[in-house]
Design a protein around this motif. Structure first.
Motif, PDB file in Angstrom:
ATOM      1  N   MET A   1       0.841  -1.173   0.000  1.00 17.68           N
ATOM      2  CA  MET A   1       0.000   0.000   0.000  1.00 17.68           C
ATOM      3  C   MET A   1       0.886   1.235   0.000  1.00 17.68           C
ATOM      4  SD  MET A   1      -2.857   0.825   2.728  1.00 17.68           S
ATOM      5  CE  MET A   1      -3.051   2.305   3.527  1.00 17.68           C
ATOM      6  N   THR A   2       0.661   2.131  -0.913  1.00 20.78           N
ATOM      7  CA  THR A   2       1.416   3.362  -1.004  1.00 20.78           C
ATOM      8  C   THR A   2       0.539   4.511  -0.530  1.00 20.78           C
ATOM      9  OG1 THR A   2       2.670   2.546  -2.870  1.00 20.78           O
ATOM     10  CG2 THR A   2       2.653   4.908  -2.545  1.00 20.78           C
ATOM     11  N   MET A   3       1.044   5.248   0.444  1.00 20.84           N
ATOM     12  CA  MET A   3       0.310   6.410   0.930  1.00 20.84           C
ATOM     13  C   MET A   3       0.846   7.660   0.252  1.00 20.84           C
ATOM     14  SD  MET A   3      -0.177   6.001   4.971  1.00 20.84           S
ATOM     15  CE  MET A   3      -1.451   4.965   5.610  1.00 20.84           C
ATOM     16  N   ARG A   4      -0.042   8.548  -0.080  1.00 26.69           N
ATOM     17  CA  ARG A   4       0.355   9.844  -0.631  1.00 26.69           C
ATOM     18  C   ARG A   4       0.133  10.884   0.449  1.00 26.69           C
ATOM     19  NH1 ARG A   4       1.153  10.030  -6.131  1.00 26.69           N
ATOM     20  NH2 ARG A   4       0.555   8.123  -7.180  1.00 26.69           N
ATOM     21  N   TYR A   5       1.045  11.826   0.532  1.00 26.22           N
ATOM     22  CA  TYR A   5       0.974  12.843   1.560  1.00 26.22           C
ATOM     23  C   TYR A   5       0.893  14.227   0.949  1.00 26.22           C
ATOM     24  CZ  TYR A   5       2.280   9.193   4.794  1.00 26.22           C
ATOM     25  OH  TYR A   5       2.286   8.042   5.528  1.00 26.22           O
ATOM     26  N   GLU A   6      -0.023  15.008   1.453  1.00 23.31           N
ATOM     27  CA  GLU A   6      -0.124  16.411   1.081  1.00 23.31           C
ATOM     28  C   GLU A   6       0.417  17.199   2.266  1.00 23.31           C
ATOM     29  OE1 GLU A   6      -3.537  19.770   0.611  1.00 23.31           O
ATOM     30  OE2 GLU A   6      -4.029  17.746  -0.053  1.00 23.31           O
ATOM     31  N   GLY A   7       1.292  18.112   2.036  1.00 26.60           N
ATOM     32  CA  GLY A   7       1.930  18.863   3.111  1.00 26.60           C
ATOM     33  C   GLY A   7       1.136  20.070   3.562  1.00 26.60           C
ATOM     34  N   SER A   8      -0.011  19.832   4.155  1.00 31.60           N
ATOM     35  CA  SER A   8      -0.812  20.947   4.645  1.00 31.60           C
ATOM     36  C   SER A   8      -1.425  20.593   5.998  1.00 31.60           C
ATOM     37  CB  SER A   8      -1.927  21.295   3.658  1.00 31.60           C
ATOM     38  OG  SER A   8      -2.909  20.276   3.656  1.00 31.60           O
ATOM     39  N   LEU A   9      -1.800  21.616   6.738  1.00 27.97           N
ATOM     40  CA  LEU A   9      -2.464  21.391   8.020  1.00 27.97           C
ATOM     41  C   LEU A   9      -3.802  20.689   7.829  1.00 27.97           C
ATOM     42  CD1 LEU A   9      -1.703  24.750   9.847  1.00 27.97           C
ATOM     43  CD2 LEU A   9      -0.668  22.522  10.257  1.00 27.97           C
ATOM     44  N   ALA A  10      -4.496  21.027   6.767  1.00 32.56           N
ATOM     45  CA  ALA A  10      -5.790  20.400   6.496  1.00 32.56           C
ATOM     46  C   ALA A  10      -5.626  18.898   6.233  1.00 32.56           C
ATOM     47  CB  ALA A  10      -6.476  21.068   5.314  1.00 32.56           C
ATOM     48  N   ALA A  11      -4.597  18.532   5.501  1.00 31.18           N
ATOM     49  CA  ALA A  11      -4.346  17.116   5.221  1.00 31.18           C
ATOM     50  C   ALA A  11      -3.964  16.379   6.499  1.00 31.18           C
ATOM     51  CB  ALA A  11      -3.242  16.973   4.182  1.00 31.18           C
ATOM     52  N   ALA A  12      -3.165  17.017   7.339  1.00 27.38           N
ATOM     53  CA  ALA A  12      -2.793  16.407   8.616  1.00 27.38           C
ATOM     54  C   ALA A  12      -4.027  16.214   9.479  1.00 27.38           C
ATOM     55  CB  ALA A  12      -1.766  17.272   9.336  1.00 27.38           C
ATOM     56  N   GLN A  13      -4.890  17.221   9.519  1.00 28.48           N
ATOM     57  CA  GLN A  13      -6.115  17.116  10.321  1.00 28.48           C
ATOM     58  C   GLN A  13      -7.022  16.012   9.797  1.00 28.48           C
ATOM     59  OE1 GLN A  13      -6.545  18.708  13.141  1.00 28.48           O
ATOM     60  NE2 GLN A  13      -8.435  17.587  13.476  1.00 28.48           N
ATOM     61  N   ALA A  14      -7.108  15.862   8.498  1.00 29.89           N
ATOM     62  CA  ALA A  14      -7.928  14.795   7.923  1.00 29.89           C
ATOM     63  C   ALA A  14      -7.400  13.425   8.337  1.00 29.89           C
ATOM     64  CB  ALA A  14      -7.959  14.916   6.407  1.00 29.89           C
ATOM     65  N   ARG A  15      -6.079  13.252   8.362  1.00 32.31           N
ATOM     66  CA  ARG A  15      -5.497  11.980   8.808  1.00 32.31           C
ATOM     67  C   ARG A  15      -5.807  11.725  10.270  1.00 32.31           C
ATOM     68  NH1 ARG A  15      -2.440   8.704   4.988  1.00 32.31           N
ATOM     69  NH2 ARG A  15      -1.835  10.167   3.404  1.00 32.31           N
ATOM     70  N   ILE A  16      -5.692  12.774  11.085  1.00 28.69           N
ATOM     71  CA  ILE A  16      -5.984  12.630  12.514  1.00 28.69           C
ATOM     72  C   ILE A  16      -7.420  12.164  12.705  1.00 28.69           C
ATOM     73  CG2 ILE A  16      -6.315  13.902  14.673  1.00 28.69           C
ATOM     74  CD1 ILE A  16      -3.913  15.667  13.756  1.00 28.69           C
ATOM     75  N   GLU A  17      -8.340  12.771  11.993  1.00 32.69           N
ATOM     76  CA  GLU A  17      -9.755  12.428  12.120  1.00 32.69           C
ATOM     77  C   GLU A  17     -10.056  11.025  11.618  1.00 32.69           C
ATOM     78  OE1 GLU A  17     -11.803  15.652  10.223  1.00 32.69           O
ATOM     79  OE2 GLU A  17     -11.130  17.072  11.752  1.00 32.69           O
ATOM     80  N   TYR A  41       3.813  14.114   9.275  1.00 32.20           N
ATOM     81  CA  TYR A  41       3.267  15.341   9.839  1.00 32.20           C
ATOM     82  C   TYR A  41       3.880  15.640  11.207  1.00 32.20           C
ATOM     83  CZ  TYR A  41       0.005  14.674   6.050  1.00 32.20           C
ATOM     84  OH  TYR A  41      -0.531  14.490   4.813  1.00 32.20           O
ATOM     85  N   ILE A  42       4.185  14.593  11.962  1.00 27.61           N
ATOM     86  CA  ILE A  42       4.832  14.765  13.265  1.00 27.61           C
ATOM     87  C   ILE A  42       6.308  15.105  13.061  1.00 27.61           C
ATOM     88  CG2 ILE A  42       5.447  13.625  15.426  1.00 27.61           C
ATOM     89  CD1 ILE A  42       2.915  11.831  14.920  1.00 27.61           C
ATOM     90  N   THR A  43       6.976  14.354  12.203  1.00 25.24           N
ATOM     91  CA  THR A  43       8.402  14.559  11.946  1.00 25.24           C
ATOM     92  C   THR A  43       8.707  15.976  11.492  1.00 25.24           C
ATOM     93  OG1 THR A  43       8.707  12.243  11.372  1.00 25.24           O
ATOM     94  CG2 THR A  43      10.351  13.778  10.535  1.00 25.24           C
ATOM     95  N   HIS A  44       7.853  16.525  10.646  1.00 20.60           N
ATOM     96  CA  HIS A  44       8.111  17.851  10.090  1.00 20.60           C
ATOM     97  C   HIS A  44       7.415  18.976  10.857  1.00 20.60           C
ATOM     98  CE1 HIS A  44      10.428  16.207   6.847  1.00 20.60           C
ATOM     99  NE2 HIS A  44       9.484  15.291   6.684  1.00 20.60           N
TER     100      HIS A  44
END
Length: 60
Positions: A1-17, A41-44
């Motif tokens: 499984m490959t995860m794609r990451y968007e570098g934004s606060l909104a994307a981080a919040q969506a993952r948290i939720e 998101y934590i690392t950066h």
């Protein structure tokens, strides 16, 4: 499984939720487990461990 990451606060919040604590706790150590995808998101510094803990304290 490959995860794609968007570098934004909104994307981080969506993952948290999207995190389901019980599923994560029961299978996070397995290759096909319920991983959170929050590490980048934590690392950066987009989210802190304290913020993640607070988010999981809310009943779902």
């Amino acid at each position: 499984m490959t995860m794609r990451y968007e570098g934004s606060l909104a994307a981080a919040q969506a993952r948290i939720e999207a995190v389901r604590s019980a599923a994560y706790a029961g299978s996070r150590d397995f290759l096909n487990g319920a991983v959170s995808g929050l590490s980048p998101y934590i690392t950066h510094g987009l989210r802190t461990a304290s913020e993640l803990l607070a988010a999981q304290q809310v009943p779902r």
